[in-house]
Design an enzyme around this catalytic site. Structure first.
Site, PDB file in Angstrom:
ATOM      1  N   THR A   1       4.758  -6.005   5.929  1.00 57.36           N
ATOM      2  CA  THR A   1       4.401  -5.714   7.311  1.00 57.36           C
ATOM      3  C   THR A   1       3.147  -6.498   7.642  1.00 57.36           C
ATOM      4  O   THR A   1       2.377  -6.858   6.742  1.00 57.36           O
ATOM      5  CB  THR A   1       4.109  -4.213   7.494  1.00 57.36           C
ATOM      6  OG1 THR A   1       3.528  -3.967   8.778  1.00 57.36           O
ATOM      7  CG2 THR A   1       3.139  -3.701   6.440  1.00 57.36           C
TER       8      THR A   1
ATOM      9  N   CYS B   1       4.805 -11.150  12.803  1.00 61.32           N
ATOM     10  CA  CYS B   1       5.639  -9.958  12.658  1.00 61.32           C
ATOM     11  C   CYS B   1       6.941 -10.411  12.012  1.00 61.32           C
ATOM     12  O   CYS B   1       7.571 -11.370  12.499  1.00 61.32           O
ATOM     13  CB  CYS B   1       5.896  -9.313  14.016  1.00 61.32           C
ATOM     14  SG  CYS B   1       6.909  -7.831  13.941  1.00 61.32           S
TER      15      CYS B   1
END
Length: 229
Positions: A83, A196
């Site tokens: 992440t 991302c």
């Protein structure tokens, strides 16, 4: 081969990309039936997202630190947070274990420097773009880091959370992100960080002229280099 510890679930689409790319990378490098040695703890995305929205970062850190301890006990030689946004608590997670953490921002910064890029722009979640925990870490490597204007954050965030984390990849959204990247390039960015994991489902280097730095791809490559050294 070292065992790679994955802390995932943020989102599961992101974790699936990490797992797939690590195994494809080992297969490519070693051939035959070779695959990556990994252990993964996958957290509940709804739970940590709710804590993020409540600004309860101690709560997020507690969950991810517990996941890290589980991965460490399972035999991981080093850890990866699958992440970008939740690198907000990377230092707290790393402090909870003895196993080293391969920090994504360090990996991305080194990749930019290797390309002789000294000014980059970050495109990611609203949280990652509006806070400085990730951009400051990149800047500590001697790089200038820009983000899109605040009025553009919600558009990017909606594409990530309403579409990509559910596996929806839309051409209309691709056009919006490409237009944003072109604007950042016109504004002086020599490279753009896809900050991302899910954005890599939508945008590829062939879509734009400016150099892209895809976080997941770079993180995976760095992990493979370490695991196979």
């Amino acid at each position: 081969m070292q065992t790679i510890g994955l802390i995932g679930g943020m989102s599961w689409e992101s974790s699936a990309a990490y797992y797939k790319d690590l195994n494809l990378g080992v297969e490519t490098r070693l051939g035959g039936y070779s695959s990556a040695k990994t252990v993964m703890a996958s957290v509940d995305f709804a739970e940590v997202t709710a804590l993020e929205e409540a600004e309860d970062w101690d709560g997020v850190a507690t969950i991810l630190a517990e996941a890290a301890r589980g991965v460490e006990k399972a035999g991981a030689d080093f850890l990866m947070l699958c992440t970008t946004t939740f690198h907000r608590v990377a230092e707290q997670v790393e402090a909870a274990v003895d196993t080293p953490l391969l920090h994504l921002a360090d990996v991305v910064a080194e990749a930019a420097k290797a390309r002789r890029v000294d000014t980059v722009a970050l495109v990611g979640t609203t949280f990652a773009m509006s806070r400085t925990f990730f951009t400051d870490r990149i800047a500590s490597h001697g790089l200038q880091v820009h983000v899109p204007a605040p009025e553009q954050h919600e558009m990017v965030n909606a594409i990530i959370y309403n579409e990509l984390v559910h596996g929806k990849v839309l051409d209309s959204s691709r056009r919006k992100i490409v237009e944003l990247i072109d604007q950042l390039w016109d504004g002086g960015a020599q490279g753009v960080i896809l900050g991302c994991t899910e954005l890599e489902l939508l945008i590829e280097q062939a879509d734009v002229e400016v150099p892209l730095f895809p976080c997941t791809t770079l993180h995976v490559e760095a992990a493979l280099n370490r695991a196979l050294a």
